[in-house]
Scaffold this active site. Structure first.
Site, PDB file in Angstrom:
ATOM      1  N   ARG A  64       0.921  -1.345   0.148  1.00  0.00           N
ATOM      2  CA  ARG A  64      -0.052  -0.039   0.060  1.00  0.00           C
ATOM      3  C   ARG A  64       0.935   1.354   0.023  1.00  0.00           C
ATOM      4  O   ARG A  64       0.338   2.270  -0.298  1.00  0.00           O
ATOM      5  CB  ARG A  64      -0.814   0.010   1.224  1.00  0.00           C
ATOM      6  N   GLU A 101       2.371  -9.333  15.556  1.00  0.00           N
ATOM      7  CA  GLU A 101       1.660  -9.751  16.609  1.00  0.00           C
ATOM      8  C   GLU A 101       1.708 -11.218  16.914  1.00  0.00           C
ATOM      9  O   GLU A 101       1.932 -11.885  17.770  1.00  0.00           O
ATOM     10  CB  GLU A 101       0.032  -9.382  16.612  1.00  0.00           C
TER      11      GLU A 101
HETATM   12  P1  AMP Z   1       2.352  -1.748  11.682  1.00  0.00           P
HETATM   13  O1  AMP Z   1       3.771  -2.825  11.429  1.00  0.00           O
HETATM   14  O2  AMP Z   1       1.591  -2.457  12.956  1.00  0.00           O
HETATM   15  O3  AMP Z   1       2.638  -0.291  12.011  1.00  0.00           O
HETATM   16  O4  AMP Z   1       1.511  -2.199  10.395  1.00  0.00           O
HETATM   17  C1  AMP Z   1       1.601  -1.226   9.390  1.00  0.00           C
HETATM   18  C2  AMP Z   1       1.120  -1.943   8.002  1.00  0.00           C
HETATM   19  O5  AMP Z   1      -0.030  -2.652   8.426  1.00  0.00           O
HETATM   20  C3  AMP Z   1       0.657  -0.841   7.162  1.00  0.00           C
HETATM   21  O6  AMP Z   1       1.354  -1.029   6.124  1.00  0.00           O
HETATM   22  C4  AMP Z   1      -0.695  -0.583   7.349  1.00  0.00           C
HETATM   23  O7  AMP Z   1      -1.099  -0.747   5.757  1.00  0.00           O
HETATM   24  C5  AMP Z   1      -1.363  -2.206   7.652  1.00  0.00           C
HETATM   25  N1  AMP Z   1      -2.274  -1.893   8.620  1.00  0.00           N
HETATM   26  C6  AMP Z   1      -2.169  -2.302  10.055  1.00  0.00           C
HETATM   27  N2  AMP Z   1      -3.107  -2.025  10.841  1.00  0.00           N
HETATM   28  C7  AMP Z   1      -4.135  -1.577   9.996  1.00  0.00           C
HETATM   29  C8  AMP Z   1      -5.525  -1.047  10.158  1.00  0.00           C
HETATM   30  N3  AMP Z   1      -5.973  -1.146  11.385  1.00  0.00           N
HETATM   31  N4  AMP Z   1      -5.996  -0.499   8.992  1.00  0.00           N
HETATM   32  C9  AMP Z   1      -5.526  -0.300   7.969  1.00  0.00           C
HETATM   33  N5  AMP Z   1      -3.969  -1.068   7.718  1.00  0.00           N
HETATM   34  C10 AMP Z   1      -3.519  -1.448   8.671  1.00  0.00           C
END
Ligand code: AMP
Length: 177
Positions: A64, A101
């Protein structure tokens, strides 16, 4: 961006409960991206953040982060570098594995994608826990660029992903939930 514009953009993001797993409120940006006017507002706002900073490369995180990352690169006259899932890039790569997670994940970039003269913006669509961006930051830093900025279209403030990222790095979002 003024508050009215920010609220308009936030309203265009679709909340999808329990995707991809129960309990997750997924912020679906496709409903914003499919709106031509909104996409242009996002592009203009991103460019505004980095204009005049001498940015030479935008690193987009698969998948994305490729969308607005490539637009930002093009508008700045900078190059675009994909940070990809393992095994996708054809030439010599460097990799970083990070905790999720459940289990681990890995991202890679080409080892010759960034050099010491580069001023880099690392872009992803959304800051959640910050784990993915932290890994991307470490990867980019290991190639010793002159400067690194971190950017997202939006952040989930209740997850406080900012604390995962180095305090001395400028981290910008266009809006937060
Ligand atoms: P993180 O490593 O937890 O910051 O997750 C980041 C990646 O997961 C990003 O590339 C987001 O596109 C996706 N992502 C994680 N949680 C969500 C959410 N609640 N809604 C949309 N995309 C998410």
């Amino acid at each position: 961006m003024d508050n009215v514009t920010i609220e308009k953009l936030k309203k265009l993001v679709r909340n999808v409960p329990d995707f991809p797993a129960k309990g997750v409120q997924f912020k679906d940006l496709t409903t914003l991206l499919k709106n031509g006017e909104a996409l242009n507002v996002v592009a203009d706002a991103l460019v505004e953040l980095y204009r005049g900073k001498g940015v030479t490369k935008v690193v987009g995180i698969e998948s994305r982060g490729f969308i607005a990352g490539a637009i930002l690169a093009s508008r700045l006259g900078a190059g675009f570098v994909p940070a990809r899932k393992p095994g996708k890039l054809p030439a010599k790569t460097i990799a970083r594995t990070y905790e999720k997670e459940y289990g681990t994940d890995t991202i890679e970039i080409h080892e010759d994608a960034i050099g010491p003269d580069d001023v880099v913006v690392i872009h992803d669509d959304l800051l959640a826990t910050g784990g993915t961006m932290h890994a991307a930051y470490e990867l980019v830093k290991s190639l010793h660029p002159a400067k690194v900025y971190i950017n997202f279209i939006c952040g989930l403030s209740f997850l406080d992903g900012r604390k995962e990222l180095p305090a001395d790095v400028e981290v910008k979002t266009l809006f937060d939930f």
